[in-house]
Design a protein around this motif. Structure first.
Motif, PDB file in Angstrom:
ATOM      1  N   ALA A 128      25.786  53.184  54.002  1.00  0.00           N
ATOM      2  CA  ALA A 128      24.837  52.881  52.927  1.00  0.00           C
ATOM      3  C   ALA A 128      25.126  53.713  51.681  1.00  0.00           C
ATOM      4  O   ALA A 128      24.776  53.319  50.574  1.00  0.00           O
ATOM      5  N   LEU A 129      25.772  54.890  51.872  1.00  0.00           N
ATOM      6  CA  LEU A 129      26.049  55.755  50.729  1.00  0.00           C
ATOM      7  C   LEU A 129      27.341  55.369  50.011  1.00  0.00           C
ATOM      8  O   LEU A 129      27.606  55.853  48.915  1.00  0.00           O
TER       9      LEU A 129
ATOM     10  N   MET B  99      15.100  58.931  52.952  1.00  0.00           N
ATOM     11  CA  MET B  99      16.147  58.443  53.856  1.00  0.00           C
ATOM     12  C   MET B  99      16.381  59.399  55.025  1.00  0.00           C
ATOM     13  O   MET B  99      16.591  58.963  56.155  1.00  0.00           O
TER      14      MET B  99
ATOM     15  N   LEU C  46      23.839  54.540  64.255  1.00  0.00           N
ATOM     16  CA  LEU C  46      22.861  54.991  63.248  1.00  0.00           C
ATOM     17  C   LEU C  46      23.568  55.806  62.175  1.00  0.00           C
ATOM     18  O   LEU C  46      23.338  55.616  60.972  1.00  0.00           O
TER      19      LEU C  46
ATOM     20  N   LEU D 182      17.617  51.951  53.319  1.00  0.00           N
ATOM     21  CA  LEU D 182      19.034  52.014  52.949  1.00  0.00           C
ATOM     22  C   LEU D 182      19.417  51.109  51.787  1.00  0.00           C
ATOM     23  O   LEU D 182      20.591  50.984  51.477  1.00  0.00           O
TER      24      LEU D 182
ATOM     25  N   ALA E   4      23.844  53.470  47.370  1.00  0.00           N
ATOM     26  CA  ALA E   4      25.166  53.796  46.838  1.00  0.00           C
ATOM     27  C   ALA E   4      25.166  53.843  45.303  1.00  0.00           C
ATOM     28  O   ALA E   4      26.086  54.368  44.701  1.00  0.00           O
TER      29      ALA E   4
ATOM     30  N   TYR F 159      14.641  50.118  59.524  1.00  0.00           N
ATOM     31  CA  TYR F 159      15.436  51.209  58.933  1.00  0.00           C
ATOM     32  C   TYR F 159      16.374  50.733  57.814  1.00  0.00           C
ATOM     33  O   TYR F 159      16.281  51.246  56.696  1.00  0.00           O
ATOM     34  N   PRO F 160      17.263  49.753  58.043  1.00  0.00           N
ATOM     35  CA  PRO F 160      18.145  49.359  56.936  1.00  0.00           C
ATOM     36  C   PRO F 160      17.419  48.658  55.781  1.00  0.00           C
ATOM     37  O   PRO F 160      17.795  48.849  54.623  1.00  0.00           O
TER      38      PRO F 160
ATOM     39  N   ASN G 251      24.867  47.012  56.971  1.00  0.00           N
ATOM     40  CA  ASN G 251      23.606  47.544  57.507  1.00  0.00           C
ATOM     41  C   ASN G 251      22.965  46.580  58.491  1.00  0.00           C
ATOM     42  O   ASN G 251      22.514  46.985  59.567  1.00  0.00           O
TER      43      ASN G 251
ATOM     44  N   ASN H  24      27.320  46.308  51.614  1.00  0.00           N
ATOM     45  CA  ASN H  24      26.354  47.300  52.095  1.00  0.00           C
ATOM     46  C   ASN H  24      25.299  46.613  52.965  1.00  0.00           C
ATOM     47  O   ASN H  24      24.997  47.060  54.073  1.00  0.00           O
ATOM     48  N   THR H  25      24.747  45.502  52.430  1.00  0.00           N
ATOM     49  CA  THR H  25      23.722  44.770  53.176  1.00  0.00           C
ATOM     50  C   THR H  25      24.300  44.184  54.453  1.00  0.00           C
ATOM     51  O   THR H  25      23.690  44.275  55.524  1.00  0.00           O
TER      52      THR H  25
ATOM     53  N   LEU I 206      24.211  54.101  70.224  1.00  0.00           N
ATOM     54  CA  LEU I 206      23.149  53.801  69.256  1.00  0.00           C
ATOM     55  C   LEU I 206      23.096  54.872  68.165  1.00  0.00           C
ATOM     56  O   LEU I 206      22.944  54.572  66.975  1.00  0.00           O
ATOM     57  N   LEU I 207      23.241  56.144  68.578  1.00  0.00           N
ATOM     58  CA  LEU I 207      23.163  57.225  67.589  1.00  0.00           C
ATOM     59  C   LEU I 207      24.396  57.218  66.677  1.00  0.00           C
ATOM     60  O   LEU I 207      24.271  57.468  65.471  1.00  0.00           O
TER      61      LEU I 207
ATOM     62  N   SER J  22      25.589  53.563  60.001  1.00  0.00           N
ATOM     63  CA  SER J  22      24.693  52.811  59.127  1.00  0.00           C
ATOM     64  C   SER J  22      24.303  53.654  57.922  1.00  0.00           C
ATOM     65  O   SER J  22      24.396  53.208  56.772  1.00  0.00           O
ATOM     66  N   ALA J  23      23.874  54.901  58.187  1.00  0.00           N
ATOM     67  CA  ALA J  23      23.471  55.792  57.096  1.00  0.00           C
ATOM     68  C   ALA J  23      24.666  56.108  56.203  1.00  0.00           C
ATOM     69  O   ALA J  23      24.561  56.097  54.969  1.00  0.00           O
TER      70      ALA J  23
ATOM     71  N   ALA K  54      22.571  46.844  62.572  1.00  0.00           N
ATOM     72  CA  ALA K  54      21.237  46.710  63.176  1.00  0.00           C
ATOM     73  C   ALA K  54      21.256  45.676  64.292  1.00  0.00           C
ATOM     74  O   ALA K  54      20.651  45.881  65.354  1.00  0.00           O
TER      75      ALA K  54
ATOM     76  N   ILE L 148      14.602  49.326  64.407  1.00  0.00           N
ATOM     77  CA  ILE L 148      16.039  49.224  64.138  1.00  0.00           C
ATOM     78  C   ILE L 148      16.268  48.349  62.912  1.00  0.00           C
ATOM     79  O   ILE L 148      17.170  48.616  62.108  1.00  0.00           O
TER      80      ILE L 148
END
Lengths: 215, 108
Positions: free
Chosen positions: B39-40, A64, B32, A210, A214, A205-206, B51, B47-48, B28-29, B35-36, B55, A202
């Protein structure tokens, strides 16, 4: 050919119409690229619905951190090439060439990082039918995930490689004054291609990195 | 002989400002990172949703600002939308099959 002497081919009324035709053609090509990668994403979606736990387990085996860095690298490279086109439109040449160089270098660094990922996956035994050592109930579903992973990221990396070569060519031509405020369509179209490759990532990535993090 | 007078304005739409390009990159960053980070977190099906939603926003930013669909010819916006629309049709019909399958027992 120098930008100042670039003639408008006879089928076009003027440079504006020529540019409109060229960008429209490029977008038609990009639409086919969307469908090219779209088939792989559609296959991914159906298989993920069929094997949700195995896909989550497989996704947890991807790197990741590297995936996130790669995404940031590609997003930055997209901004660099957009700024390069802007610079040419404003009459700049040196900075525009440098920005194209930065874009190409970011693309190369992306490919190198992806190479490290592939190597780590080989060592972990995650390459179906070449070196696959996963066991357990999810092994079959994970193999499907990794097949899709190699097809999607493999084709994406081929696109990045083509993009890097094109950035080199465009950088060389920009440096030699092939483009200016009035004529820069090839550079603009190359930038569109690069942005589309970025958009594909883009979404990669997910769906690759990802899933199931969790848990 | 030209049927129409030559248009003389600089080819292409006016380039977006330096600021808008850099703000787009920053956005965008940040997305990102979101998004990361999301996800945690344990959000279940969201989550989906998060994400993919992020995107889509990122892709729209690249399409409108970096690829200049916001300022360029409307025809290009149509062609770009059509590419994604066909993809949506393909995925929707594919899913319609898989999600509505019911195992039929043989009648004997």
């Amino acid at each position: 050919m120098n930008a100042r002497t670039h003639p408008v081919p006879e089928q076009f009324d003027d440079p504006v119409q020529q540019r409109e035709a060229a960008t429209l053609g490029m977008w038609a090509f990009l639409a086919t690229e969307i469908l090219f990668f779209g088939v792989l994403f559609a296959g991914y979606t159906l298989c993920r619905v069929r094997f949700p736990e195995a896909f989550a387990e497989a996704s947890r085996h991807t790197d990741m951190l590297l995936g996130t860095i790669e995404t940031a690298v590609l997003l930055t490279s997209s901004c660099a090439v957009a700024l390069s086109v802007r610079e040419v439109q404003l009459g700049g040449r040196r900075l525009a060439t440098a920005l194209l160089g930065v874009t190409a270098l970011l693309g190369i660094s992306f490919l190198v990082m992806h190479g490290f990922e592939y190597y780590a996956e080989y060592q972990e035994g995650l390459i179906p039918s070449i070196h696959y050592t996963q066991q357990g109930v999810y092994a079959h579903g994970m193999a499907i995930f990794y097949c899709l992973y190699y097809f999607i990221t493999g084709f994406h990396s081929i696109h990045v490689t083509i993009g890097v070569v094109l950035m080199g060519v465009m950088g060389w031509r920009t440096w030699h004054g092939a483009f200016d405020q009035d004529y820069h369509t090839p550079l603009e179209l190359t930038a569109l291609y690069w942005h589309l490759v970025d958009i594909v990532w883009i979404f990669v990535y997910p769906v690759i990195y990802l899933v199931g993090r969790a848990g | 002989m030209n049927a129409r007078p030559q248009r003389t304005h600089k080819s292409g739409p006016r380039p977006p400002s330096l600021g808008s390009n850099l703000w787009t990159l920053l956005a965008l960053l940040v997305l990102l990172g979101l998004s990361a980070g999301s996800a945690l977190l344990r959000l279940g099906p969201f989550n989906t949703v998060a994400n993919l939603g992020i995107a889509v926003i990122k892709a729209l930013l690249v399409l409108t600002i970096f690829m200049r669909l916001k300022t360029d010819n409307a025809l290009l916006r149509i062609v770009a939308s059509v590419g994604f629309a066909w993809l949506a049709v393909m995925i929707a019909l594919g899913l319609a099959d898989v999600l509505t399958r019911t195992p039929l027992l043989p009648p004997w």
